[in-house]
Design a protein around this motif. Structure first.
Motif, PDB file in Angstrom:
ATOM      1  N   TRP A   9       5.093   2.214  -6.508  1.00 18.96           N
ATOM      2  CA  TRP A   9       6.549   1.519  -6.238  1.00 18.96           C
ATOM      3  C   TRP A   9       6.807   0.545  -7.341  1.00 18.96           C
ATOM      4  CZ3 TRP A   9      10.385   2.202  -2.878  1.00 18.96           C
ATOM      5  CH2 TRP A   9      10.055   3.047  -1.541  1.00 18.96           C
ATOM      6  N   SER A  10       8.061   0.882  -7.938  1.00 18.93           N
ATOM      7  CA  SER A  10       8.474   0.156  -9.150  1.00 18.93           C
ATOM      8  C   SER A  10       8.280  -1.500  -8.897  1.00 18.93           C
ATOM      9  CB  SER A  10       9.877   0.580  -9.618  1.00 18.93           C
ATOM     10  OG  SER A  10      10.754   0.214  -8.488  1.00 18.93           O
ATOM     11  N   ASN A  11       8.678  -1.870  -7.664  1.00 17.07           N
ATOM     12  CA  ASN A  11       8.454  -3.325  -7.340  1.00 17.07           C
ATOM     13  C   ASN A  11       7.240  -3.733  -6.798  1.00 17.07           C
ATOM     14  OD1 ASN A  11       8.710  -2.459  -4.713  1.00 17.07           O
ATOM     15  ND2 ASN A  11       9.938  -4.252  -3.962  1.00 17.07           N
ATOM     16  N   SER A  12       6.117  -2.878  -6.800  1.00 18.14           N
ATOM     17  CA  SER A  12       4.889  -3.211  -6.222  1.00 18.14           C
ATOM     18  C   SER A  12       4.088  -4.398  -6.702  1.00 18.14           C
ATOM     19  CB  SER A  12       4.065  -1.884  -6.166  1.00 18.14           C
ATOM     20  OG  SER A  12       2.666  -2.197  -5.605  1.00 18.14           O
ATOM     21  N   GLU A  13       3.494  -5.157  -6.025  1.00 14.25           N
ATOM     22  CA  GLU A  13       2.594  -6.246  -6.667  1.00 14.25           C
ATOM     23  C   GLU A  13       1.228  -6.015  -6.375  1.00 14.25           C
ATOM     24  OE1 GLU A  13       4.118  -9.834  -4.875  1.00 14.25           O
ATOM     25  OE2 GLU A  13       6.056  -9.635  -5.954  1.00 14.25           O
ATOM     26  N   THR A  14       0.897  -4.881  -5.867  1.00  8.46           N
ATOM     27  CA  THR A  14      -0.669  -4.452  -5.645  1.00  8.46           C
ATOM     28  C   THR A  14      -0.697  -3.124  -6.100  1.00  8.46           C
ATOM     29  OG1 THR A  14      -0.374  -3.584  -3.326  1.00  8.46           O
ATOM     30  CG2 THR A  14      -0.443  -5.999  -3.396  1.00  8.46           C
ATOM     31  N   LEU A  15      -1.959  -2.667  -6.128  1.00  5.65           N
ATOM     32  CA  LEU A  15      -2.736  -1.204  -6.652  1.00  5.65           C
ATOM     33  C   LEU A  15      -2.383  -0.342  -5.334  1.00  5.65           C
ATOM     34  CD1 LEU A  15      -5.090  -2.342  -9.201  1.00  5.65           C
ATOM     35  CD2 LEU A  15      -2.773  -1.643  -9.679  1.00  5.65           C
ATOM     36  N   GLU A  16      -1.663  -0.509  -4.403  1.00  9.98           N
ATOM     37  CA  GLU A  16      -1.649   0.313  -3.307  1.00  9.98           C
ATOM     38  C   GLU A  16      -0.643   1.341  -3.620  1.00  9.98           C
ATOM     39  OE1 GLU A  16      -0.945  -1.778   0.221  1.00  9.98           O
ATOM     40  OE2 GLU A  16      -3.017  -2.914   0.255  1.00  9.98           O
ATOM     41  N   ASN A  17      -1.121   2.212  -4.229  1.00  6.94           N
ATOM     42  CA  ASN A  17      -0.095   3.305  -4.837  1.00  6.94           C
ATOM     43  C   ASN A  17       0.416   4.334  -3.767  1.00  6.94           C
ATOM     44  OD1 ASN A  17      -0.229   2.074  -7.360  1.00  6.94           O
ATOM     45  ND2 ASN A  17      -2.223   3.463  -7.581  1.00  6.94           N
ATOM     46  N   VAL A  18       1.566   5.036  -4.162  1.00 10.39           N
ATOM     47  CA  VAL A  18       1.920   5.915  -3.139  1.00 10.39           C
ATOM     48  C   VAL A  18       1.034   7.051  -3.037  1.00 10.39           C
ATOM     49  CG1 VAL A  18       3.957   7.516  -2.982  1.00 10.39           C
ATOM     50  CG2 VAL A  18       4.677   5.280  -3.417  1.00 10.39           C
ATOM     51  N   LYS A  19       0.806   7.346  -4.376  1.00 14.32           N
ATOM     52  CA  LYS A  19      -0.524   8.458  -4.478  1.00 14.32           C
ATOM     53  C   LYS A  19      -1.003   8.142  -5.691  1.00 14.32           C
ATOM     54  CE  LYS A  19      -1.002  13.474  -3.793  1.00 14.32           C
ATOM     55  NZ  LYS A  19      -0.195  14.911  -3.854  1.00 14.32           N
ATOM     56  N   ASP A  20      -2.492   8.121  -5.716  1.00 16.09           N
ATOM     57  CA  ASP A  20      -3.222   7.761  -6.923  1.00 16.09           C
ATOM     58  C   ASP A  20      -3.413   8.977  -7.964  1.00 16.09           C
ATOM     59  OD1 ASP A  20      -3.951   5.353  -5.995  1.00 16.09           O
ATOM     60  OD2 ASP A  20      -5.898   5.764  -5.093  1.00 16.09           O
ATOM     61  N   GLU A  21      -3.715   9.991  -7.501  1.00 17.28           N
ATOM     62  CA  GLU A  21      -3.526  11.369  -8.354  1.00 17.28           C
ATOM     63  C   GLU A  21      -2.569  12.386  -8.065  1.00 17.28           C
ATOM     64  OE1 GLU A  21      -7.472  12.797  -8.557  1.00 17.28           O
ATOM     65  OE2 GLU A  21      -8.451  10.733  -8.919  1.00 17.28           O
TER      66      GLU A  21
END
Length: 905
Positions: free
Chosen positions: A667-679
């Motif tokens: 997410w472009s506004n994310s503040e954490t490394l909880e990604n939508v999909k890592d790979e």
């Protein structure tokens, strides 16, 4: 005044006579007649130079002038009737007008259906009924490299840079201009009829020329000059232009040369040193002339130095200077140098920082025009402070705004789009259109011939499909010197008028930001939905409770009463859309593409430094998730502009690289490394841009790819996952023939393949559709810059676009920006794609959202959308609300969030 000039002419002629008599006496006294003849010759030549030293190019205007270029074409007279004229100052005629193009000029403009018009009609000349279409002067490009950076950009025809030394005032564009550059016709098809072609990069680059974008049958570059006079080029008295540069460009080009400057301090010294040399030469010339005028015959020739001629003419005020300069302090330094040597900086080019120092620019004793961009920013430090509102701010400070493309930095045929975007972000309609017509013509000192549609001006004329500042506008008929070079049928039906600028946000609207963070709220006034499963009505309401959509209907009031004192946002003509998903070159991985320290680093640079082992080892394949850096300026602007999910591979940078690595979605506004999909996908490049040392040919690239995959069959590494279709293979390529081999590869190995780029994919659209290979088109609007995209569709002069052809063939298509700087204008760019490709906006919105998610197999995300005032894909629209995970995340978000570390908060 006239008498004084006449007396000076008489005096000079008498001096020439005295010199000739003196030489004759010497001939009588001395037998060496050859020497005397030479002396007589250099005296005459020197006196001619003395006469012209103070003669500045002062264009005159007469309504009954002739056009010297007319003799090249001798086009037949044309009468355009029932036209709505939009002139080079942006004003629009209040009634229909008839325009007579004859002998290469606009020979008459009269009211339609008048007695004078009837007389012209009776002459039996060709008549074009504009049927109230907008008719304007041809567009004027103030900064281009057409003709000296020929497309495709083969080494044999790229003459934009002269890199012998940082100071090359003796170079001339005319000596390299290639009439065979296809970009000439491309620019013309976009409505550009005249362009200032400038050399590039150096502290002092050399002399530019203004060309008509019309190649004569003779294939003569000289005959393309606006100032062509019919005489020999060397004998023509003409306006002259030169190019200078500040900052990064001249500083970075000569790092390997020991005697070249490596800092701005060194550049400043070299500039002053060079100008001092030119000043000394000018003083010597003036002294030589003074001696002549005082009756003293000099013993030497008139002092000349071809290396410094252009700069001496600059000191005399006979050359217009064009300075590539971005930063505030670079601009100040340049103006300080100008004061020191008594020269003028006529036009500051690029100048993305100019809006920050309007008083500095206005406080000069002469007018400075700003030739800038509407969209370019952020790729390097000196462009990082660029603002979409820069042109608007300059206009508010009464500073002349000119918009350019710097072709091929931006495709030359898209000049009109720069004016449209600037108007979208607040530049007035009049100034926006003037910025690509009358203003550049005036700044070039050619405002007596081009840039305006008035009697006596060159017959460079455009008939538009719609108002030029409307997203749907196309040049349908383009004339140069009265010759029709673009001839598309006029569009019948209602014409689209000028688009609006984005509305200002009121204090009351800003006050609604107090509801940010709410998970329960009611929004009214929604008139259109792009969200699948949610229908449209003339007025819809959206009720969200505890982050979940409870109601999307014409009336949610019965349900909303269950929730007391919930925030209510009353909107008008609102459109609700899914958050965009964008595949970007480096968002979240690199903040400035040309500054490796601002991100993860550059893959090509790592390869050059031999820090990577062979890509055949799957353990060496980088994963973007480990280089992710959040909260950047680019990401903030992306989120506030409607782009929620970003897919980014490791940053390849400029250069050739076969394997880039595995992309990440976040997410472009994310503040954490909880990604939508890592790979997300493995990204490789096949084609010219993939020719690195280990795989210098396309055939070796395919061979290496097959070897890497088959050698890792049934393994859990990256290549094994690609072979088992657990991970898609995103192949970046634009070449049609490469794509044919990719189809064969897919069928041989049964891979999940995505083509990224696909500029030539229209040539095999049906094969791609039948083999279910999706294409992420980036960019949809090409310019045939490189060999692998030489067959692309331009979307002008009757051509289709790659989007339209793929869409018609049933190919699964997504749309992505080819440059990070374009992410924040993704909505406007997609709207332009829909308009010029004649594709429904619903389909283009799908290409920006669910199509991208489906192609890259992203997991579903719920309740993520934005609401805009008006159609988000049209100019004049502004985002009102951004909702992520059902939460009111942004209300009337700032288009340019104030988190730029280089702009004082």
């Amino acid at each position: 005044m006239a008498e004084t000039i006449q007396r000076k002419k008489i005096l000079v002629n008498l001096l020439v006579l005295v010199a000739v008599v003196f030489a004759a006496i010497l001939v009588y006294l001395k037998p060496d007649k050859t020497t005397i003849t030479v002396k007589q010759s250099f005296l005459r030549e020197g006196l001619e130079r003395c006469k012209t030293n103070k003669q500045k190019f002062n264009p005159t205007f007469t309504e009954n002038r002739s056009n010297p270029r007319y003799q090249l074409f001798k086009s037949k007279p044309v009468l355009i009737v029932n036209a709505t004229i939009i002139d080079g100052d942006g004003t629009i005629s209040s009634s229909k007008q008839d325009i007579l193009l004859e002998n290469g000029v606009v020979s008459a403009i009269i009211s339609s259906n008048s007695r004078e018009s009837s007389k012209l009609v009776a002459r039996g000349i060709e008549i074009i009924d504009a049927n109230n279409h907008y008719v304007s002067p041809g567009l004027v490009e103030m900064h281009s490299h057409v003709g000296i950076c020929t497309q495709p950009e083969l080494k044999g025809v790229n003459d934009m840079f002269e890199l012998m030394y940082p100071v090359t005032p003796y170079t001339r564009v005319i000596d390299a201009f290639n009439v065979g550059d296809p970009a000439i016709e491309m620019s013309l098809s976009g409505g550009v009829t005249s362009a200032l072609i400038l050399p590039s990069a150096n502290l002092i680059s050399g002399e530019g020329f203004v060309f008509k974008m019309s190649v004569p049958e003779s294939l003569s570059a000289e005959q393309m000059l606006v100032q062509y006079s019919g005489e020999a080029f060397e004998n023509s008295f003409r306006q002259r232009w030169m190019k200078m540069a500040c900052g990064e460009n001249p500083k970075k080009r000569y790092t390997a040369r020991e005697d070249a400057p490596k800092s701005r301090m060194g550049l400043g010294h070299l500039f002053r040193k060079t100008m001092q040399q030119a000043q000394r030469l000018k003083d010597e010339q003036d002294l030589w002339c003074e001696q002549i005028y005082n009756g003293q015959l000099p013993l030497s020739r008139y002092p000349e130095n071809d290396d410094l001629d252009l700069l001496v003419e600059l000191l005399r005020g006979k050359v217009l200077s064009n300075a590539h300069c971005y930063e505030t302090f670079d601009i100040e330094t340049l103006l300080r140098h100008a004061r020191e040597f008594g020269i003028e900086i006529n036009t500051l080019h690029h100048a993305l920082d100019a809006y920050r120092i309007p008083e500095t620019i206005k406080n000069q004793p002469y007018n400075i025009s700003i030739a800038t961009f509407a969209t370019l920013w952020g790729h390097k430090k000196e462009a990082f402070q660029g603002s979409l509102f820069g042109p608007k701010i300059l206009e508010e400070n009464d500073i002349t705004v000119i918009l350019t493309t710097d072709h091929p930095a931006i495709a030359g045929h898209t000049l009109l789009n720069q004016a449209q975007i600037a108007h979208h972000y607040g530049l007035s309609a009049e100034k926006a259109f003037a910025s690509i017509t009358g203003e550049p013509a005036t700044a070039l000192n050619l405002g007596n011939r081009i840039g305006f549609l008035r009697k006596g001006y060159d017959a460079d004329v455009i008939i538009w499909s719609d108002h030029p500042l409307n997203m749907r506008a196309k040049p349908l008929k383009v004339f140069v010197d009265g010759e029709m070079l673009v001839n598309q049928p006029l569009i019948e039906g209602e014409l689209n008028d000028v688009s609006d600028s984005i509305p200002k946000v009121s204090e009351a609207q800003l006050d609604l930001r107090k509801f940010e963070g709410s998970g329960t709220y009611l929004i009214t006034g929604i008139t259109k939905s792009f969200i699948p499963g949610y229908g449209n009505s003339s007025q819809s309401q959206l009720l969200v409770a505890d982050n979940e959509i409870i109601c999307f209907a014409e009336d949610c009031s019965k349900l909303s009463i269950r929730y007391s004192n919930i925030p209510k946002l009353e909107l008008q003509n609102a459109y609700i859309s899914p958050m965009l998903t964008s595949l970007t070159p480096s968002h979240g991985i690199a903040e400035m593409a040309l500054e490796p320290m601002t991100g993860d680093g550059v893959m090509v640079k790592a390869l050059e430094m031999s820090e990577l082992s062979s890509f055949r080892n799957p353990s060496n394949v980088p994963k973007a998730k480990y280089g992710l850096q959040l909260g950047s300026v680019h990401l903030s602007k992306a989120f506030n502009s409607g782009t929620g999910i970003i897919i980014t591979p490791p940053f390849r940078g400029e250069g050739q690289l076969f394997v880039s690595g595995v992309s990440v979605a976040f997410w472009s506004n994310s503040e954490t490394l909880e990604n939508v999909k890592d790979e997300v996908a493995l990204h490789i490049t096949i084609g010219d841009q993939g020719k690195q040392k280990e795989v210098p040919t396309i055939s070796l690239q395919f061979a290496a790819l097959k070897e890497m995959l088959l050698n890792n069959q049934d393994t859990d590494n990256i290549y094994g996952k690609v072979l088992s279709k657990e991970l898609p293979l995103a192949i970046h390529t634009n070449n049609k023939d490469v794509m044919l081999h990719i189809i064969e590869l897919k069928n041989t190995l049964d891979l999940d393949i995505i083509i990224v780029g696909g500029i030539e994919s229209h040539l095999i659209a049906h094969q791609l559709a039948s083999n279910d290979i999706p294409v992420v088109v980036t960019p949809w609007r090409c310019q045939r810059r490189f060999w692998d995209e030489r067959r692309c569709l331009l979307g002008v002069n009757g051509q289709s676009t790659v989007l339209k052809e793929l869409h018609s063939a049933g190919v699964r298509v997504a749309l992505a920006p080819d440059d990070d700087v374009k992410v924040r204008v993704s909505l406007q760019d997609a709207g332009l794609a829909a308009a010029l490709s004649d594709i429904p906006i619903e389909d283009v919105m799908y290409m920006l959202t669910d199509a991208m998610n489906d192609i890259f197999h992203l997991p579903p995300t719920n309740n993520n959308f934005f609401i805009s005032q008006r159609n988000p894909l049209d100019y004049g629209s502004r985002i009102s609300v951004i909702i992520r995970d059902g939460v009111l995340t942004k209300i009337y978000p700032d288009i340019e969030p104030n988190n730029n570390p280089f702009i004082p908060q």
